[in-house]
Design an enzyme around this catalytic site. Structure first.
Site, mmCIF file in Angstrom:
data_model
loop_
_atom_site.group_PDB
_atom_site.id
_atom_site.type_symbol
_atom_site.label_atom_id
_atom_site.label_comp_id
_atom_site.label_asym_id
_atom_site.label_seq_id
_atom_site.Cartn_x
_atom_site.Cartn_y
_atom_site.Cartn_z
ATOM 1 N N LYS A 92 0.738 -1.143 0.146
ATOM 2 C CA LYS A 92 -0.139 0.185 0.180
ATOM 3 C C LYS A 92 0.743 1.153 -0.023
ATOM 4 O O LYS A 92 2.167 1.112 0.339
ATOM 5 C CB LYS A 92 -0.918 0.051 1.247
ATOM 6 C CG LYS A 92 -0.236 -0.042 2.607
ATOM 7 C CD LYS A 92 0.130 1.420 3.018
ATOM 8 C CE LYS A 92 1.019 1.379 4.552
ATOM 9 N NZ LYS A 92 1.709 2.740 4.705
ATOM 10 N N ASP A 140 -2.557 -1.236 10.843
ATOM 11 C CA ASP A 140 -2.720 -1.484 9.500
ATOM 12 C C ASP A 140 -3.538 -2.407 8.960
ATOM 13 O O ASP A 140 -3.790 -2.741 7.584
ATOM 14 C CB ASP A 140 -1.367 -0.933 8.680
ATOM 15 C CG ASP A 140 -0.876 0.242 8.532
ATOM 16 O OD1 ASP A 140 -1.843 1.310 8.831
ATOM 17 O OD2 ASP A 140 0.400 0.460 8.178
#
Length: 293
Positions: free
Chosen positions: A8, A138
């Site tokens: 990401k 996350d």
């Protein structure tokens, strides 16, 4: 079972405060990119074990994938009475480590998704997100599987679709950075500069790299690693409409409006032996990909 799990980038990251438990709160726009680790689960072993192709990734109980498997199996036993099963978790690591790209969190999410599939989806989406948060801030994003605005410590996620089709060139400068250390140093900056949350509501706007690229962690990282500043400036000099540190670094990425410009930039930068370059695509919708055999 094989699971492809993506990296990401943070297209915007603003630190909004600090909780009593020392977690920092944030406002961030996160998007998956197609740099993939491959996680292979082999079942029927006597115990839980992690094997990773990167020697710098821990293979003990501190590994997030290991912790995800342990937590899943405990919850499965407690709620559904399923007998504990061992597994070998093999991680073919392609996402650079300690680079702000979420590789460890993505691996953990892959394990949770894979195990949930293995046992017939005993946990619904919200339960899986809750398990993910226990592993790391996350991890829920990689379960969520879409570009998202993240608030809280990263666990409150709202999908975001107003993103232009940028082309990405990403530089990993070969530096590994501790996220915890970056946030520790940020505390001094927050006290000194008395930062206030930026008045921006990304959910109401089309994301524009020229306006919205911002990362509050850059000041901390750049003060310690001038070579990362050089990488960012190089992307801008080669035509990126904007460039940014991803997460706590060390990776930096540039966004280009033209594919040819992005390709030309990557070719020009490939001769730097200290850097590893990628040309990933932004993935607006889609996360871990399970392949059963």
């Amino acid at each position: 079972m094989e699971i492809l799990c993506p990296a990401k980038v943070n297209l915007f990251l603003h630190v909004t405060g600090k909780r009593p438990d020392d977690y920092h709160t944030l406002l961030s726009l996160m998007c998956n990119i197609d740099i993939w680790d491959r996680v292979t689960l082999r079942f029927g072993t006597g115990s839980m074990r992690v094997i990773c192709t990167d020697p710098d990734v821990p293979e003990d109980q501190t590994n997030l994938a290991y912790r995800a498997a342990e937590r899943f199996m405990c919850q499965l036993g407690d709620q559904h009475g399923v007998k504990r099963e061992g597994a070998d978790i093999t991680i073919d690591k392609q996402i650079p480590v300690a680079a702000g790209l979420g590789g460890g969190s993505s691996n953990a999410a892959a394990v949770l998704c894979g195990l949930n599939r293995r046992y017939g989806n005993p946990f619904n989406r919200q339960e899986l997100l809750a398990l993910a948060l226990e592993i790391g801030a996350d991890v829920p994003f990689f379960i969520f599987g879409k570009a998202a605005i993240a608030t809280g410590i990263g666990e409150r996620l709202v999908s975001f679709s107003n993103l232009r089709p940028y082309y990405v060139v990403l530089i990993y400068p070969g530096i590994r950075i501790s996220t915890a250390e970056v946030y520790k140093k940020l505390d001094i900056g927050l006290t000194k500069y008395k930062k206030e949350p930026k008045e921006i509501r990304l959910e109401d706007q089309v994301y524009d790299a020229a306006l919205h690229l911002c990362n509050d962690l850059e000041s901390v990282v750049f003060s310690s690693f001038p070579e990362i500043v050089d990488a960012k400036n190089t992307l801008l000099e080669h035509g990126a409409v904007g460039a940014l540190l991803s997460g706590s670094g060390s990776s930096v990425f540039g966004l280009f409006e033209d594919m040819t410009a992005a390709q030309d930039a990557k070719r020009s930068l490939d001769n730097n032996a200290a850097w590893k370059l990628f040309s990933p695509q932004l993935i607006m919708d889609g996360g871990c990909r399970i392949q059963e055999h």
